[in-house]
Enzyme design. Structure first.
Site, PDB file in Angstrom:
ATOM      1  CD  GLU A   1      37.484  45.716  36.711  1.00 15.10           C
ATOM      2  OE1 GLU A   1      38.148  45.061  35.893  1.00 15.10           O
ATOM      3  OE2 GLU A   1      37.939  46.702  37.334  1.00 15.10           O
TER       4      GLU A   1
ATOM      5  CD  GLU B   1      42.341  41.028  36.141  1.00 13.29           C
ATOM      6  OE1 GLU B   1      42.824  42.069  35.657  1.00 13.29           O
ATOM      7  OE2 GLU B   1      42.170  40.851  37.361  1.00 13.29           O
TER       8      GLU B   1
END
Length: 462
Positions: free
Chosen positions: A231, A236
């Site tokens: 990933e 975020e």
């Protein structure tokens, strides 16, 4: 963390013939315009669409309206075992706006946190970008640049927006697993470096074995199997803190035991580096870059640019750096530099930065053990799938991003303070009650040559 439907869906909800093609109600994907850019050719629009992750969907029996899955509850009469459940049950088509709070307009995608509707309540969501109705778009990122605009001004402590790339199959796994006829069209095949046990349909089977709620939140459930893969999370963030992180895995696999999955105390035996190597400016002791009224003002829309640098500046070279640039109010803002004793003043993700940061913070360098950026780059050769989400965190209340983590560590230790949020923030029950209208908007997604997605000189960029 999937915490999706809190109240049972009506058995009269529109269904598709799960793990099959819809004949009763179509799955209509919201359209989204993105842009492919070249250095001096500008950015050309491409019509794409988004699809809801299958784990947010309810499911019904193919031949009847009998419920197979509603919220986090499996019908154990119909779903006797994982294989049979997948063969006889249909993942429902999605009412994107009405049930999930997902809307698009031109090049803009808005994800709403809580959506109340006739059949219940939905919390959070994740969508993937489709190239066609049955295929995710794959992005080859090495020696390339990816940019997007984001408005995270409505996201309080404990609630995050995310834009990430993962090692998903372009067809959602339908060619590998014959029982998965739903494929990318219905959002199957999700995986990430946390080896999430919340993925309800894996490898053409229902993840219903050992299905139980976590000890910290009865609305957050997990099954026996975890879905592990590399990933790269480019964003975020909420109003208070932001990070971008690379997570290598030694293999893409479904894990079925605490060691391979890296559960509980076996975190550093997993197929994947669950910590990853992250760049969080606040954690790196720059408290002036990101936040309300700061250099990057989170009360306003932000342009986020990420460059993937190879050792020889070609798409076939080894990945050696992930570089970050911001743009706001027409001004280009360079990433902050590390301000931690013992760590050179890096301003991007490199293997050297990751090693120095891990050492300074007293963390195990599992990133290096899993192959570091070189491993991430090799996975990129096959292309990665883009996902965008709005999520809360029942287990850790997002303190690993925007607060003090681990919460029992001395906040004066390097790397422990990641943001300004308090230890009591981020409880999902409080968030749902106090911030149900929270949302994130992603827009103006661009990808292409390095330097092509934002103005760098006259006549180039978009």
């Amino acid at each position: 963390m999937f915490r999706r439907i809190l109240v049972l869906f009506s058995v009269f909800s529109a269904v598709v013939h799960a793990q099959q093609v819809s004949v009763l109600a179509p799955e209509t994907h919201p359209l989204l315009t993105i842009y492919k850019c070249t250095t001096c050719g500008g950015c050309q629009p491409q019509t794409r669409s988004v699809v809801l992750d299958a784990s947010w969907r309810s499911a019904h029996r193919v031949t009847t309206n009998e419920v197979c899955l509603s919220g986090n509850t499996w019908n154990r009469i119909v779903c006797i075992d994982p294989v049979l459940c997948a063969k006889v049950c249909a993942v429902d088509s999605a009412d994107y706006a009405g049930q999930y709070g997902i809307t698009t307009s031109g090049n803009s995608l808005r994800l709403r946190y809580v959506t109340h509707h006739a059949e219940g309540t939905n919390v959070g969501s994740r969508v993937f970008l489709l190239e066609s109705d049955n295929k995710y778009q794959k992005f080859s990122l090495k020696n390339r640049e990816f940019a997007f605009d984001v408005d995270a001004s409505q996201l309080p402590c404990g609630l995050k927006s995310s834009l990430s790339f993962t090692e998903m199959d372009a067809d959602g796994g339908s060619s590998k697993f014959p029982d998965n006829k739903a494929g990318a069209k219905f959002g199957t095949g999700y995986c990430d470096a946390q080896c999430p046990h919340e993925v309800k349909w894996q490898n053409g089977e229902a993840n219903l074995l050992d299905w139980f709620p976590t000890s910290v939140d009865t609305r957050a459930w997990r099954g026996k199997y975890g879905a592990c893969c590399t990933e790269v999370n480019l964003w975020e963030a909420n109003q208070h803190s932001a990070a971008y992180t690379a997570y290598p895995c030694i293999q893409k696999a479904r894990c079925d035991n605490v060691i391979d999955c890296g559960d509980w105390h076996d975190r550093y035996n997993s197929f994947c580096d669950k910590d990853g190597c992250d760049y969080n400016s606040h954690r790196l002791n720059d408290k002036t870059l990101f936040g309300s009224g700061k250099a990057i003002d989170t009360t306003k829309k932000i342009t986020v640019i990420t460059q993937f640098i190879t050792h020889d500046n070609t798409p076939t070279g080894n990945l050696v750096e992930i570089r970050r640039i911001y743009r706001q109010n027409g001004i280009v803002i360079q990433n902050s530099r590390v301000n931690i004793p013992g760590v050179p003043p890096h301003d991007s993700l490199t293997d050297g930065f990751c090693s120095a940061q891990k050492s300074a913070f007293g963390d195990r360098n599992y990133f290096e053990e899993m192959g570091g950026l070189s491993r991430v780059g090799r996975v990129m050769d096959d292309g990665l799938v883009l996902g965008m989400s709005i999520l809360d965190d029942p287990e850790r209340h997002l303190l690993w991003l925007d607060g003090t983590f681990p919460p029992d560590r001395d906040s004066s230790e390097p790397g422990v303070v990641r943001g300004t949020c308090s230890l009591t923030s981020g409880n999902p029950t409080d968030l749902e009650a106090e911030s149900p209208n929270a949302s994130v908007t992603f827009s103006n997604i661009r990808y292409g040559d390095i330097g092509s997605t934002y103005p760098t000189r006259s006549g180039c960029g978009c």
